[in-house]
Scaffold this motif. Sequence first.
Motif, PDB file in Angstrom:
ATOM      1  N   GLU A 185       0.846  -1.185   0.000  1.00 34.10           N
ATOM      2  CA  GLU A 185       0.000   0.000   0.000  1.00 34.10           C
ATOM      3  C   GLU A 185       0.885   1.239   0.000  1.00 34.10           C
ATOM      4  O   GLU A 185       2.117   1.131   0.006  1.00 34.10           O
ATOM      5  N   HIS A 228       0.089  -1.496  -6.650  1.00 40.63           N
ATOM      6  CA  HIS A 228      -0.693  -1.587  -5.424  1.00 40.63           C
ATOM      7  C   HIS A 228      -1.892  -2.513  -5.643  1.00 40.63           C
ATOM      8  O   HIS A 228      -2.545  -2.922  -4.704  1.00 40.63           O
ATOM      9  N   LEU A 248      -3.420  -5.867  -6.376  1.00 42.94           N
ATOM     10  CA  LEU A 248      -3.004  -7.269  -6.338  1.00 42.94           C
ATOM     11  C   LEU A 248      -3.501  -8.051  -7.537  1.00 42.94           C
ATOM     12  O   LEU A 248      -2.804  -8.909  -8.068  1.00 42.94           O
ATOM     13  N   ALA A 249      -4.715  -7.732  -7.969  1.00 42.63           N
ATOM     14  CA  ALA A 249      -5.277  -8.487  -9.089  1.00 42.63           C
ATOM     15  C   ALA A 249      -4.438  -8.281 -10.342  1.00 42.63           C
ATOM     16  O   ALA A 249      -4.266  -9.201 -11.142  1.00 42.63           O
ATOM     17  N   PHE A 275      -0.984 -15.966  -3.672  1.00 44.78           N
ATOM     18  CA  PHE A 275      -2.404 -15.697  -3.896  1.00 44.78           C
ATOM     19  C   PHE A 275      -3.310 -16.809  -3.389  1.00 44.78           C
ATOM     20  O   PHE A 275      -4.413 -16.551  -2.932  1.00 44.78           O
ATOM     21  N   SER A 292      -4.891 -10.229   4.929  1.00 40.89           N
ATOM     22  CA  SER A 292      -5.839  -9.119   5.076  1.00 40.89           C
ATOM     23  C   SER A 292      -5.887  -8.295   3.794  1.00 40.89           C
ATOM     24  O   SER A 292      -6.938  -7.800   3.392  1.00 40.89           O
ATOM     25  N   LEU A 293      -4.742  -8.177   3.142  1.00 41.23           N
ATOM     26  CA  LEU A 293      -4.686  -7.437   1.883  1.00 41.23           C
ATOM     27  C   LEU A 293      -5.559  -8.122   0.835  1.00 41.23           C
ATOM     28  O   LEU A 293      -6.356  -7.477   0.144  1.00 41.23           O
ATOM     29  N   LEU A 294      -5.418  -9.434   0.731  1.00 35.63           N
ATOM     30  CA  LEU A 294      -6.194 -10.183  -0.257  1.00 35.63           C
ATOM     31  C   LEU A 294      -7.683 -10.127   0.071  1.00 35.63           C
ATOM     32  O   LEU A 294      -8.511  -9.993  -0.820  1.00 35.63           O
ATOM     33  N   ALA A 348      -9.211  -7.758   1.440  1.00 32.34           N
ATOM     34  CA  ALA A 348      -9.772  -6.431   1.217  1.00 32.34           C
ATOM     35  C   ALA A 348     -10.052  -6.145  -0.246  1.00 32.34           C
ATOM     36  O   ALA A 348     -10.795  -5.230  -0.577  1.00 32.34           O
ATOM     37  N   VAL A 349      -9.463  -6.923  -1.155  1.00 27.34           N
ATOM     38  CA  VAL A 349      -9.661  -6.650  -2.580  1.00 27.34           C
ATOM     39  C   VAL A 349     -11.115  -6.930  -2.952  1.00 27.34           C
ATOM     40  O   VAL A 349     -11.620  -8.023  -2.714  1.00 27.34           O
ATOM     41  N   PRO A 350     -11.803  -5.937  -3.501  1.00 27.55           N
ATOM     42  CA  PRO A 350     -13.207  -6.174  -3.856  1.00 27.55           C
ATOM     43  C   PRO A 350     -13.300  -7.190  -4.994  1.00 27.55           C
ATOM     44  O   PRO A 350     -12.492  -7.172  -5.915  1.00 27.55           O
ATOM     45  N   GLN A 351     -14.256  -8.096  -4.886  1.00 30.74           N
ATOM     46  CA  GLN A 351     -14.387  -9.169  -5.861  1.00 30.74           C
ATOM     47  C   GLN A 351     -15.826  -9.274  -6.335  1.00 30.74           C
ATOM     48  O   GLN A 351     -16.762  -9.060  -5.560  1.00 30.74           O
TER      49      GLN A 351
END
Lengths: 277, 317, 268, 332
Positions: free
Chosen positions: C45, C209, C211-212, C239, C249-251, C253-256
């Motif tokens: 981040e 920044h 991840l996807a 992943f 936590s980062l993964l 938080a990624v909107p899906q």
Amino acid sequence: MTDKPMLQVVDLTIAFPTAAVVDQVSFEIPQGGTMGLVGESGSGKSMTSLAVMGLLPREARTTGRISFMDEELLGRSDRQMRRLRGDRMAMIFQDPLSSLNPYYTVGFQIAEAYRAHRGGSRRAGLRRAVEAMDRVKIVDADKRVNHYPHQFSGGMRQRVMIAMALVCEPELIIADEPTTALDVTVQAQILELLAEVQQSTGAGMLFITHDLAVVSQVSDRITVMRHGRTVEQGTAEQIFSRPSNDYTRQLLAATPRLDDQVDLPEPILTPVGSEDS
Amino acid sequence: MAVPSSAQLEEVDGQAPGGGSKPPGASALKTILRKPSVIFSLAFLLIVTGMAVFAPWVTQLSGWGPLQFDESAVDSSTGGLPLGPWGGISADHWFGVEPQNGRDIFARIVYGARVSMLIAICATALTMLIGVTLGMLAGFAGGWVDAVISRLMDFLMAFPALIFMIAVLSAVPQGNRPLLLVLVLSLFSWPQTARVVRGQAMSITNREFVEAARASGAGRMTLVFKEVLPNLSGTVIVMATLAVPTFIATEAGLSFLGVGVIPPTPSWGQMIAQAVPWYASHPLFFAVPGIFLFLTVFSFTILGDNLQKVWASGGRS
Amino acid sequence: MTRQPLLRAENLVRDFRTGPRTIFRAVKGVSFDVARRETLGIVGESGSGKSTTARMAAKLIEPTEGLLEFDGVDVTYKAGKALRDFRGGVQVVFQDPYSSLNPRHTVEQVISAPLLYQGRKVLGGRRRVVKESMERVGLNPDHSGRYPAQFSGGQAQRIGIARALVVEPQLVICDEAVSALDVSVQAQVLDLLRDLQRDLNLSYIFIAHDLAVVRQIAHKVAVMKSGEIVEQGSREAIFDAPRHEYTQSLLAAVPQVDPSWEAARQAG
Amino acid sequence: MISYILKRLLGAVVTMLAVIFFTFIIFFYLTPDPAASICGDACTPDTIVQIRRQLGLEEPFFVQFWAFLSGIFVGRTYGEGTAAEIYCSAPCLGYSFQYRTDVFDGIVDRLPVTITIAVGAAVLWILSGVAAGVISAVKQGTWWDRGAMMFALAGVSLPNYFVALVLQYLLVVQLQWLPFPAVVGFTDDPTRWFQTYIMPWTVLALMYASMYARLTRTNMIDTLGENFMRTAHAKGLRPAPIMLRHGLRPSLTPVVTLLGMDFATLLGGALITETVFGLNGVGRWAYNAIGTNDQPVIMGVTLLAAFAVIIANIVVDLTYTALDPRVRESTK
């Protein structure tokens, strides 16, 4: 309770002297519902939201209908629109740092929104600001009201913006890319906060974003826009599982996913001292 | 009431097909050349510059040199006031004559333009040379070089320049006056230029393309001359255009106070000073150099201002 | 089999002076390596130190401590000729396509700049090389006389890529190179980067920044937080089975998009 | 904050010392012998040497410089031990043998006139300049805007002495609306006081107001394009608070900076207006001293002006920190 939509946009067309930016866009938001406007840059989604707020530049020519709680907004005088703005409809912007005036404390700026519509003393305004900041879960709100925007982190600033939008308990919240400038973990928190706020106030929301994954999480209904036109409209489920339009499909295919399995070229793992010179 | 401008909204949607703009050049000049104020200014400046450059030929045409006395044009019984109405305007003396000695005002204006322009242009060139060099050096080198140059600039800008110029000029009576004026004017003016250049150089140095050039393998000199300097050219042209009128005005002011160009060499400021005792009886003597001075400075300022606008908006006017 | 990585960083540290007596350690000892034709993704981040790390790897700033090895040679404190050689092997693509291209230079000047700056003589002349690299990145070579501002964001970023490729580097460091682009354009640029890797055996250090996006291009991934690499491993390891709490936590938080909708769309 | 002020003050002292040194060098090496001009017509080489000795001009450079520098703090005595001994009390900026006065006292006597001109003009130009700039920015592109900006360009282009003379010619000589300017105290004759100063104020204000109007307009237009202005509109504020509170306030900081820099040129402007209108202020005194080569006066005025400029710049910086919360933070 009526089943009438709180916001109804019909054939909205926005033209500037040089070019038309929005062409015959229509959508409606039911009481307490959320409409997601999604599109890439130049799709006209931000212009649409500014038209609802009555914030378009003077040279913009707008036709069509925008009715809010059965009242027609297009063609209203600036004074009439001003009474609505910040009171019954409020807006949250993309970049919270530049959207806050660096010269005034956040408390002052929140109180300003309240006092513009409800009047009252400076002190009463500040009390309202503390309450609003409490609601958006800013800790030590009674101290933080006296801080300046640059003393907050990005996520906290966006909370301040949301507090400012909430302070008059609006019926409609317009969020224009509210999480685009934020880190993912902060984005998740802000999205959660917006959902809570909507739940507790029953406000309708117009959510503008370029991010399909985000819009899939926050909106009941989605309008996909491109070059100022509506490409497709439907429930989130329809749009994401049965897109009928090519552009929507392309957009969905282009959106990177965490579980994608993309083939990559094999790395060359050279043993030390072999073919390499 | 004014709401956000369309340019700002364009940003919201990122709609401008390119986000940036073309570097201004020929198209920029074309844009400002359409404005009447610019056309008038340019026309006037062309006339004045023409007069200055071809002064000997021009005065040959008008018939009187700048130092020639014409006693037949003044009336000794009135203390030397010009004969005839309007300060002695005639076919012989287009702008009338000076009281007492009857020198031709037109010729003195023409030669005055020559002196003013020469001094102003030389001072501008010197100021730009020093200002751009030191400003670039300060902005680019940083560290102690920057500290030393910045201190020097602070120091010179804190100086009550006009008083100091007057003192120095009055103290050094001999020698080449115009050269001395150029030196003194430049000494106190380069810090303004350097300050702007320094600021710009610093901000340009922090732009990503300079880092990109470093990543491409550019050395220090290459960065300065190939990457930064082209981006400063607009600023320098604008500053130079705006410096010329300032110098013309300051030179005239110093000459007015009697420490600039020494008589009998004509200068507009000096002519105004000479006209002061006569302004009630012979207003034209006073008005002509004043108006020429004003119009020249005004024209240059309009030109510089328009160039600045064009550059600031990136050639879109 | 021991492998010799193309670029190896060991324990890189970078301090910044923030006041007369205060020092901020932006990067606190990171180690990583990249093999040939491999992509290392560095995610984190804002304030994680990923960009500082990238700039150290590109030798745009010097590390306070640590070792940087390129092709088996220690380049940590190299300058002059050795640095120029390094620049021939390692190039950078920046985040903002407009601000990373000199607005006063034509595309031809921009793309040929590395050749000029590195004093390279090229067969067939610079103009030809410029046109070739424009074609390679999918730009119309007839537009070489235009200025960067006359291109769209995606095209401008292609100019940046062409500039990086013109000296035929082995490693390209992409600092948030697709973050400023619209998704459809982003997908095209990612495609381009993958094709170039395949054709030219390029290695990438890919800073992002998002991840996807990293998942689309990186063979292995380093996750940074507050100046440290908290977890590093292959794409699948990071992943599909993240071990560190922060990565998880980062993964999360990624909107899906709802996977069932996704599945329905794939099926339909 | 305290340490910031101290740092600034220290920098100011260094700059001031440099100004003193530089000024001293120029006057030491460039100007003609002041002894000769004091001596007058009936001068023999002997008397010149005598005067030079009395003035301390026979001493080496650094001794003289030290005498001058220490004089500022503790005072000094000219011609010590001679019959014509003169004591110049601290702060001693020198002694004018032509006026037979302590330069500092001479300046103090004439300062009220100069300050009245400067402050009055400053108030006039700040108010009119900022107001014109704000209106132009808000009504950007209208005839008012274009007209005001053209007028502003004309204002900076007009030579102030010329304007002064034209005003005097029109208002005093031709129309006789005003009497010839003459220094009177405000309490003695307020009308006359106002009639005296209105012309110098107007002349200076015309020159400076133009710059302030242009600067205010540019800044204001920049500010109007900021995102927080959109927020202010979105809050439903009325136009006046939007323009003044959100638009004007951030636009004023650069204006304050300009004000600080203008102190350096203001004395020059005062010199010209005082000279043209015949008002006996510091500027005119310096101008006359230049004519008579009264070195100590020129030097004294130069130094005092430099001192004022340096102090003004510190005040501006401190005001700046008070105005902008972001700067306030970084200087803590």
